[in-house]
Every structure is written in structure tokens, then in C-alpha cells.
Design a protein around this motif. Structure first.
Motif, PDB file in Angstrom:
ATOM      1  N   GLN A 215      28.697  35.262  -1.197  1.00 21.33           N
ATOM      2  CA  GLN A 215      27.421  35.226  -0.706  1.00 21.33           C
ATOM      3  C   GLN A 215      26.372  34.094  -1.298  1.00 21.33           C
ATOM      4  O   GLN A 215      25.469  33.529  -0.887  1.00 21.33           O
ATOM      5  N   ALA A 216      26.575  33.898  -2.851  1.00 21.49           N
ATOM      6  CA  ALA A 216      26.020  33.096  -3.244  1.00 21.49           C
ATOM      7  C   ALA A 216      26.181  31.586  -2.982  1.00 21.49           C
ATOM      8  O   ALA A 216      25.135  30.812  -2.945  1.00 21.49           O
ATOM      9  N   ARG A 217      27.282  31.369  -2.962  1.00 21.98           N
ATOM     10  CA  ARG A 217      27.818  29.859  -2.440  1.00 21.98           C
ATOM     11  C   ARG A 217      27.188  29.559  -1.094  1.00 21.98           C
ATOM     12  O   ARG A 217      26.733  28.447  -0.649  1.00 21.98           O
ATOM     13  N   ALA A 218      27.171  30.552  -0.144  1.00 21.73           N
ATOM     14  CA  ALA A 218      26.306  30.338   1.133  1.00 21.73           C
ATOM     15  C   ALA A 218      24.979  30.147   1.149  1.00 21.73           C
ATOM     16  O   ALA A 218      24.327  29.204   1.737  1.00 21.73           O
ATOM     17  N   LEU A 219      24.399  30.910  -0.067  1.00 27.82           N
ATOM     18  CA  LEU A 219      22.893  30.502  -0.065  1.00 27.82           C
ATOM     19  C   LEU A 219      22.705  29.107  -0.810  1.00 27.82           C
ATOM     20  O   LEU A 219      21.785  28.311  -0.511  1.00 27.82           O
ATOM     21  N   TYR A 220      23.493  28.801  -1.795  1.00 30.67           N
ATOM     22  CA  TYR A 220      23.673  27.304  -2.141  1.00 30.67           C
ATOM     23  C   TYR A 220      23.621  26.411  -1.273  1.00 30.67           C
ATOM     24  O   TYR A 220      22.946  25.322  -1.346  1.00 30.67           O
TER      25      TYR A 220
END
Length: 967
Positions: A215-220
Motif C-alpha cells: 500500500q505504501a509503494r502504491a501511495l509513493y
């Protein structure tokens, strides 16, 4: 921050009153009406420049509010004018700045504002404006020179090093690193700039994918910058007229506070002020630029905006470098394939034109071996990696399921579990399929290469969250110290050039196949012309079909015909006869150590000795491998058994072969036939007797009896029940409580036991279905289901507020030898936020005999993560004091056999010594199989810590287990 579709809710007056009169694009982007209010005034974006100069294209998501509706009626001229006005407004909206400065009379400190169109809403961020030294450095920064230096960088690492050096100077941060994502989402630091004396270097270290969740990579990938001036900075107020602040997504906001888990991660890493810039390759997140500071470190809005622009420049250069690298690899691959075109006879069809070209193909892609499979049949001799036919067939079935016309991996066992058994022979694979049906393929292989990989942190307890208790969040026990992983199942990775070469080779071979359709027609004519020659050699072929090519003995087909004839003779003479199967003990070890050539010589010598030892008209045949069949005419059970035992004695005699000799033994299974016998049934009975001989220790002969048939049928029924249902549907868990005897610890402890529910509802006990699962290769799947169900039970306990529960699960050596078993178990605990301390893994004493480096490494990793380790059945197997000292075992479970005789002085003294020894080395002791109050009282006197058994409870369903601890 303000979130909504009505920005006026934030201010006492309309927002357009605070914008410059000529800010047409921004007015259109926000859907505002122009006003002539003389008191409004607005500065330009963060540097005081004109909005047009600083315009961004980030606000393309708010097009619905940009243009006015055209009139429904009117002349064509009015319609054209309206259309032109709408087009101008749309263009102004697309080029409007997303960052600007607001000020109005009576307020000395202006505000920096950012407008984001996010999740179909407008997000407005406001923060006080104040100039800092970094603003002046940024104003003096020569962007053109920076871009020129980037253009001179031909590799990603130098380009990133140039960027991190510049960005650390501009921001004044203590450490700036460039972090690149690998295809498996692990990351590696490829560039670093550090203030001398501030931080240790992490250049070249890798970090697992779990450090930056999906999820963090998608937000980045969606947001260009993430900013945390202080690890513990307070939440910024979120203003919204109609929405609850906790119900909206503000992931785009730069002022958004960090999650508690991420804060604790930064704390463990020693970071206070942090920031990150996303590096994109088209729509793919290529990597991150990460800023670290030990103290809080604010960065002005103007500098952050310019940093986003610099990151965009770097992203563009990295995309170009990636594209050039791919093009260069493709050109090199085509050139390498073109260089071998002259070595392939294009007049021959595929795969005949590759005969004798194995070495050339291996050199082409840097492989250790190559094999061409044509309708499942191999082309090259000596390129089988010393794998069995069954292993190769299983591998080909797996490879046919892989996506794409070419597929590769440098760690086959990570993708295909059975490959963990032969890393020395085959660890890396590159396969090329030449047709849609996947009947023709080239398989390149690489052997394993032992090497090490440096990681930025050793695996520890994974994040979990328990809101009911004050418990530290994130990685409470993790320390970021360099950890070196020793890789034992990997081959050298396939390079981009080698993969491009494989694709070019595929294209060439497909062209050859298409070009030789006519040749196959000529081949058919040639085969027709050879028909007469084949007819003349019919008898020779028949002999070959009925005899073993290596030993010259009759083969399976010949033996079956001879058996049928013997049964027919029995109808005339009424005599009994014997049928036997014989195996050479541990023949595979001879093949593996001395080679197949020596193994073949031994088979020929054994065949000769068997022929010489049996008088006519006895028949010896070779069925395959090291398995021989014997037909003993006119023999009753006594005579046949005596002949079989003489054969076993003969095989013990030394066998001289060329310049060497062998000392071997054999195992033999015998059955007696008559006129009513069936050939297939006789061979099956002999095979069961051979199985019994091997169970008896080998080097012997055993006669078939009906009990063997009964046992075989029972095993077959269990095997069918196990193979007929998925473990996920069949496994049912039972829990047996463990009670404190002398232990002062509180809490609820259980041993997890499993049952197999067949399709017809029958419940199969572990003693029956576990061996069946092991025989049929399902034991790892069974263990996986038991582990996942246990973790879900622990999650339910946590949700009920029962965090003092410990559950123990048995695992086998096969599970621990599996690639990544420990990592997957730890990841499953992390997924459900279950603390590792709530799980105990039990291993048996007999497993110590299989203590391979892989098993030892898995146990150590489980212990480091917080999972408890227990040694089950203590005292019944092989307990080395060395292993008790070296392995992180915290608990010893005394087998029920010792508890059963505890009232006898000898057993009681033995048990007292075991408990005292365990306590002296700091181990907890659990007694199994307690059934009487007398046994419990003796164990209390001996100081045993915990106990379990029918005295308290039989295994019960999980729903009833907790009731036994309620007083």
C-alpha cells in the motif's frame, strides 16, 4: 488542511478575493468566479515568481468544475464565442499552478498554499511562509548545469550519486540516499551522501519488501513527495464542512502525519526528520530519494516544490538510461544469435539441426547445461543434470504453467518446491517455448553458486498492533545492524543480455521450423522408402523389444509372457512355482558417488551372478533400474525360500569389475503361484514382500502372506482418502490443554493436534494420515494448513483480549528443509498482527539426526523472531548434548513412555535426572501422557513445570478448549 468542494468554508470571504487579478488559470482550476474586490492580493508561487512561470500539470483531475455550460439557445456566433471561452478556461486550468502564496491586509505572515485534486475532492494545504537559508541556496542553484551533468551520466548509480550530493547540499540534511526497487520489490541503496561524522554508511545494503508494504509503494507512485519534518510532529488540523476527518483519504497531503508504526520504524532507525521523493519510470515506481536527519528538520514549501522538479529531471534521465540499457541488451542478444547462424544447418529440421550443438548453446547464454525437449523427449545425451525421469517430468509440468514464451529464475526452488532437493544439479532455469502447445522447448540450466547478500537489518519480530494494551508499535525488538545472508540455493542471475539472447534465439528457431515444413514432407517419403528395410530387421527388433539392452536379460514384457506360460503349464502338471523381485540395496548411492558408468557395470555383473546361481529352467529378467524378477518353476514355498536365501548369500560375495570391486547386499520379496494365479497379482504380491524385506533392514528375503495384502490395502485406502481431498478442507484442529505443575508462569497453553476428515465424514488420526501425506508429498501442505489455522485461532484469542495464550505445533524435518519455510511462517504472523511469542514450534528428537545446515538456520531464524522452540518425545530418540547447547530450544517435552512407568523406582530416578538436567541448562520441562493423580503428585515432587494428559482433558475442539482454564 481543508478537504471538500467548497474552499470558501475555510475563510471569511471568497477564496478568489485573495488571488491575483490575472490568476485566470488558478481561478478556472478552482472553479471560482472573478471579482473586482480591490482589497485582495496574492503573491506568486513559493519564490515570488509569476504563477505562469511556476505552473504545474498536477491538477488535471478537477476538470468537472473548470468550464461553464454553453447556452442552450442562441445564434451560432454566440455559441462559437462560448466555445472559445470554454477552451481558453480549460487551457488555463490545465496550466494553473498548484502552489501559491496568500496574503491580505492586517496579516503580516503570508501563507504558502497547495491545491490538490485527490479522490474527487479538492485538498487545500496551508502553512506559514518563512524564508530559510535553503531557499537562498535553491534560488542560486544552477538547474541547467545540473541537467547537463545528468545527461553525461550513462548509468543509474552515477546519476543518482550526482543527485543525492546536490540534494543534500540544497536541503542541509545529514544523509540523502537513492533507493532502487528490484523486480521482487526488495530494495538496495545505490547512492549515498552523508554529512561526515553523522551516520554510518548503508551504501550497497538491501532491505526487504516488507519494509515498504504494497500500500505504501502504491501511495509513493501516486504522490511525488512525502514529508515529515519531525518524527513526532503533531497532527495538522483537517477542516471539512460535511465530512468527518477520520473518514477521508488525505494521502496526497505533504503535511500528513506519519502512522504510529512508521514512527516507531524511524525511531528504531535513529531518524527524526525525514522526507522522500518518488522516482518514476513511466507509470512504474523505480525508486526513492530518501532524506534522513537525526534532529527535526523542516523544509520550506518553495524548496519542496523545487525538489519535486529536480526529482522529475532525475526520473526522466533514469527512464532514458533504462530504455538504452534494454535496447543495448537487445542488440547484443541479436548479434550473438546472428553469429551462430552459420553453425546451424538450416537444411535440417528442428530439432535435428541442433544435434551436437549443446556446448555452443550453453556458451550463448552462459549456461551450465542445455536440453531440447521435443514432445517431452530429450535431444542431448548427458544433459539431464543427474535428475530422475520423474523429477524431470515434474519440472516440465511446472514450467508449462509459467507465463510468457520465455521464463527465467535464478532460484528454482523458490518457485518450485521439489527443486530444493537438487540445488547442486539445477538452481537457475531459463526456458524457451517454440510453439503455443509448449511441446517444443529449450531448457537452459545453471548450477548453484554459494554467495552472500548484505542486508540493512537482521529479521526480527514483525509489526503488530494491540489497541487493548499499551504495547510498543512497529518492530519492538528490531535493530538496524548489517545482516549477512548466506545463499545456498541460488545460481548466478540471468543478465538482460542473456535474456535478450534467448528471445532472439527463439525467433531464429521459429523461423527454421516454419521454413522446413516442406522438409518434413520429404522426410515422410524417406520413411516410406525405409519400410522394406525395417521389415527385414523385424526379428532383430523383436529381440530388442523383449530383452534389456544393458544386461541382455529378458525384460518386463518377456517375463510377463513367460509367467503366463508357466501358469498354463500348471493346469497340466499341477506344480507350484515361485515369483520373486530383487533390488540391490542402496544402488542409487553407488550411482551418485561412482557414476552411472560404474553402476551399469555393476548391474551387468549382478545379472551374470544371478544367472549363474539359478539352475535351469529358472528365469532371470531385469524390469528396470536395479530391479530384477525371478521365475522359479516347480518350487513350493520352502524350496523357493531356500533358493531366495541362497541368492542373497551369493550377492554378499565380493563382485570384481574391471580394476575394481563391489561389496553389495540385496533385498528379495517372494510369492508362490499356482494355476489360478494372475500375473499382475503375483508381481504385486512379490513387490509387497520386497517392501517388507526392506522394512526389516534389507539384506534378507521375505515370503508374502495375506497380512501384507491387508496392510497394503489399508495404506491404499488412507492414501486415497488423503489424495482425494484438499488439506485445507480436510484438516480439523484439536487442542489439548497444558497445566502448570510447578511453574509460576500464568497463561493458557495448548498443544495443537490435527485430524483428517475424509469425504465420507470419517475422522482419520495423525498416526495414519501423516505417513500417507509424507508418502504422497503432501506433508508440507498439511503443515501449512495447520499453521495458518493455528495463527487464525491466536488472532481470535487476541480479539477476545486473551493475549496470554501459547499454542504449540509439530513440524517435520521436511518442513524445515523447505525453502523459505521460516520466512513464510513469520510473514503469516505479521499479516494477522499475531505476536510470535504466542506460537511454539515442536520438533522431534529423531529430527536431530537430520540436522542439516538448512534446518539449523531455519530454527535459529524462528527463535530470533520470537517463536518458541520445543523438543518433543525427549528421551526416546537421539539427544545430543551438543545440539541442546547450540540450538535455541527453550522447552523439553518428556515422552509419555517415561510417565507411564513413573511409579517404578527405576523410571522415577531416570525421570528425576532428566528434569534436573533440563533445569540445569535453563529449559522448561513439559510431561506428556499424565493420566493418574499419583503420576501428577510424583511429577510435583520432581519439580516438573507443566503437564498434559487425559487426567485433565482429552484433545477438544478449539471452541471448548478455553473452558478448562476457567475456575
Amino acid at each position: 488542511m481543508y478537504l471538500g468542494m467548497e474552499p470558501d468554508a475555510l475563510l471569511d470571504r471568497p477564496l478568489q478575493d485573495f488571488l491575483a487579478e490575472d490568476a485566470v488559470g488558478l481561478t478556472a482550476a478552482l472553479g471560482l468566479k472573478t471579482t473586482k474586490d480591490p482589497e485582495r492580493r496574492a503573491t506568486d508561487s513559493a519564490a515570488g515568481e509569476s504563477p505562469a512561470a511556476d505552473s504545474d500539470a498536477e491538477d488535471s483531475g478537477a476538470g468537472d468544475s473548470a468550464a461553464a455550460d454553453s447556452p442552450a439557445e442562441g445564434c451560432s456566433a454566440a455559441q462559437a464565442a462560448a466555445h472559445s471561452t470554454a477552451s481558453e478556461a480549460e487551457s488555463a486550468r490545465l496550466l494553473a499552478p498548484s502552489q501559491f502564496r496568500l496574503s491580505w491586509p492586517g496579516i503580516e505572515l503570508p501563507l504558502d498554499a497547495r491545491v490538490h485534486y485527490w479522490r474527487e475532492r479538492i485538498l487545500l494545504e496551508l502553512e506559514p511562509y518563512g524564508e530559510m537559508a535553503m531557499d537562498r541556496r535553491m534560488l542560486g542553484f544552477d538547474l541547467a548545469a545540473f541537467q547537463r551533468l545528468l545527461r553525461n551520466s550513462e548509468e543509474a548509480a552515477p546519476a543518482c550519486q550526482l543527485a543525492v550530493d546536490a540534494l543534500r547540499y540544497l536541503t542541509g540534511c545529514e544523509r540523502v540516499v537513492a533507493y532502487r526497487f528490484d523486480p521482487n520489490q526488495d530494495g538496495v541503496v545505490i547512492a549515498e551522501s552523508i554529512l561526515p561524522g553523522s551516520w554510518p554508511s548503508i551504501l550497497g545494503l538491501r532491505y526487504p519488501a516488507t519494509d515498504i508494504p504494497r500500500q505504501a509503494r502504491a501511495l509513493y507512485a501516486e504522490t511525488p513527495l512525502r514529508y515529515a519534518p519531525s518524527r513526532d510532529h503533531a497532527e495538522v488540523a483537517l477542516l471539512s464542512r460535511s465530512l468527518e476527518p477520520s473518514s477521508v483519504d488525505i494521502g496526497i497531503a505533504q503535511l500528513r502525519a506519519q502512522s504510529p508504526i512508521h514512527r516507531n520504524y524511524l525511531k528504531r532507525f535513529g531518524v527524526n526528520g525525514s522526507m522522500s521523493l518518488s522516482l518514476m519510470d513511466d507509470q512504474r515506481l523505480w525508486g526513492l530519494i530518501i532524506f534522513h536527519n537525526r534532529a527535526p528538520h523542516p523544509v520550506t514549501a518553495y524548496v519542496r516544490k523545487r525538489l519535486i522538479e529536480l526529482a522529475g529531471c532525475l526520473s526522466g534521465r533514469l527512464s532514458l538510461i533504462e530504455e538504452r540499457s534494454q535496447n543495448r541488451a537487445r542488440e547484443q542478444g541479436i548479434a550473438k544469435v546472428n553469429a551462430i547462424v552459420g553453425e546451424i544447418n538450416i537444411e535440417q529440421p528442428f530439432p535435428d539441426n541442433l544435434v551436437g550443438k549443446a556446448g555452443m548453446l550453453c556458451t550463448l547464454v552462459g549456461a551450465d547445461l542445455v536440453q531440447v525437449y521435443h514432445h517431452g523427449r530429450p535431444l542431448f545425451i548427458g544433459q539431464d543434470c543427474h535428475l530422475t525421469a520423474e523429477q524431470i517430468e515434474a519440472l516440465l509440468r511446472f514450467l508449462r504453467t509459467r507465463p510468457g514464451a520465455t521464463w527465467s529464475t535464478d532460484c528454482l526452488s523458490a518457485e518450485f518446491e521439489p527443486a530444493a532437493a537438487y540445488p547442486e544439479q539445477l538452481s537457475g532455469v531459463l526456458v524457451i517455448y517454440l510453439d503455443e502447445q509448449r511441446e517444443h522447448c529449450l531448457l537452459f540450466g545453471r548450477k548453484r553458486l554459494r554467495y552472500s547478500v548484505d542486508w540493512g537489518a537482521e529479521p526480527g519480530s514483525l509489526p503488530f498492533l494491540d489497541e487493548a494494551r499499551a504495547r510498543p508499535l512497529g518492530w519492538p525488538n528490531r535493530t538496524f545492524q548489517t545482516w549477512r545472508e548466506e545463499r545456498t540455493h541460488h545460481a548466478p542471475a540471468w543478465s538482460a543480455t542473456e535474456l535478450a539472447t534467448a528471445k532472439a534465439l527463439k525467433t531464429l528457431l521459429q523461423q527454421v521450423i516454419v521454413a522446413h515444413v516442406a522438409h518434413f514432407e520429404r522426410l515422410a517419403q524417406s520413411l516410406a522408402s525405409q519400410r522394406d528395410a525395417l521389415q527385414r530387421s523385424r526379428e532383430e527388433m523383436r529381440h530388442r523389444a523383449l530383452h534389456d539392452s544393458l544386461t541382455g536379460l529378458p525384460n518386463r514384457a518377456y517375463f510377463r509372457d513367460a509367467l503366463l506360460q508357466q501358469i498354463e503349464r500348471c493346469w497340466t502338471d499341477g506344480r507350484l512355482f515361485g515369483v520373486a523381485l530383487l533390488d540391490i540395496d542402496h544402488f542409487k548411492t553407488i550411482n551418485d558417488t561412482l557414476g552411472h558408468d560404474q553402476g551399469d557395470l555393476l548391474l551387468c555383473a549382478v545379472a551374470q551372478r544371478l544367472n549363474d546361481s539359478l539352475p535351469p529352467p529358472a528365469l532371470v529378467a531385469r524390469l528396470g533400474g536395479d530391479e530384477f524378477a525371478l521365475l522359479l518353476p516347480q518350487s513350493d514355498s520352502g524350496e523357493a525360500l531356500r533358493q531366495a536365501q541362497r541368492l542373497i548369500e551369493q550377492l554378499r560375495q565380493r563382485i570384481d569389475v574391471d580394476d575394481g570391486n563391489f561389496s553389495i547386499t540385496g533385498s528379495l520379496g517372494l510369492t508362490i503361484g499356482d494355476k489360478h494365479s494372475d500375473p499382475s497379482e503375483l508381481l504385486k504380491q512379490a513387490d509387497l514382500a520386497l517392501y517388507r524385506a526392506k522394512e526389516a533392514g534389507r539384506n534378507c528375503a521375505r515370503l508374502f502372506d495375506s497380512s501384507l495384502q491387508t496392510e497394503a490395502l489399508a495404506r491404499l485406502a488412507i492414501d486415497r482418502a488423503v489424495l482425494g481431498r484438499s488439506p485445507a478442507l480436510a484438516i480439523e484442529l484439536m487442542l489439548q490443554p497444558q497445566y502448570p505443575i510447578c511453574s509460576r508462569e500464568s497463561g493458557q497453553r495448548f498443544e495443537v493436534l490435527s485430524r483428517w476428515r475424509s469425504k465420507d465424514g470419517e475422522l482419520i488420526m495423525p498416526g495414519e494420515f501423516i505417513p500417507a501425506a509424507e508418502r504422497n508429498g503432501l506433508i508440507r501442505a498439511v503443515t501449512g494448513v495447520v499453521m495458518r489455522q493455528t495463527i487464525r485461532l491466536l488472532k481470535v484469542c487476541l480479539e477476545r483480549g486473551e493475549d496470554d495464550v501459547i499454542m504449540a505445533v509439530n513440524v517435520s524435518a521436511s518442513d524445515l528443509e523447505a525453502q523459505n519455510f521460516a520466512h513464510h511462517l513469520i510473514q503469516d504472523l505479521h499479516t494477522l498482527d499475531v505476536p510470535p511469542e504466542m506460537l511454539t514450534v515442536e520438533i522431534t528428537e529423531s529430527m536431530l539426526l537430520r540436522m542439516t545446515p538448512g534446518v539449523k538456520s531455519a530454527l535459529e531464524l524462528l527463535a530470533r523472531s520470537g517463536i518458541g522452540l520445543a523438543l518433543d518425545d525427549f528421551g526416546t530418540g537421539f539427544s545430543s548434548m551438543l545440539y541442546l547447547r547450540e540450538l535455541p530450544i527453550s522447552e523439553l517435552k518428556i515422552d509419555r513412555a517415561f510417565i507411564k512407568g513413573i511409579e517404578q523406582p527405576h523410571d522415577r530416578n531416570l525421570l528425576a535426572g532428566m528434569i534436573a538436567m533440563a533445569h540445569s541448562i535453563g529449559k522448561t520441562v513439559v510431561a506428556e501422557g499424565i493420566e493418574t493423580q499419583a503420576q501428577l503428585e510424583i511429577l510435583q515432587d520432581l519439580g516438573c513445570d507443566w503437564g498434559q494428559g487425559f487426567l485433565w482433558s482429552k484433545p477438544v475442539p478449539p471452541a471448548l478448549a478455553a473452558d478448562f482454564f476457567k475456575a
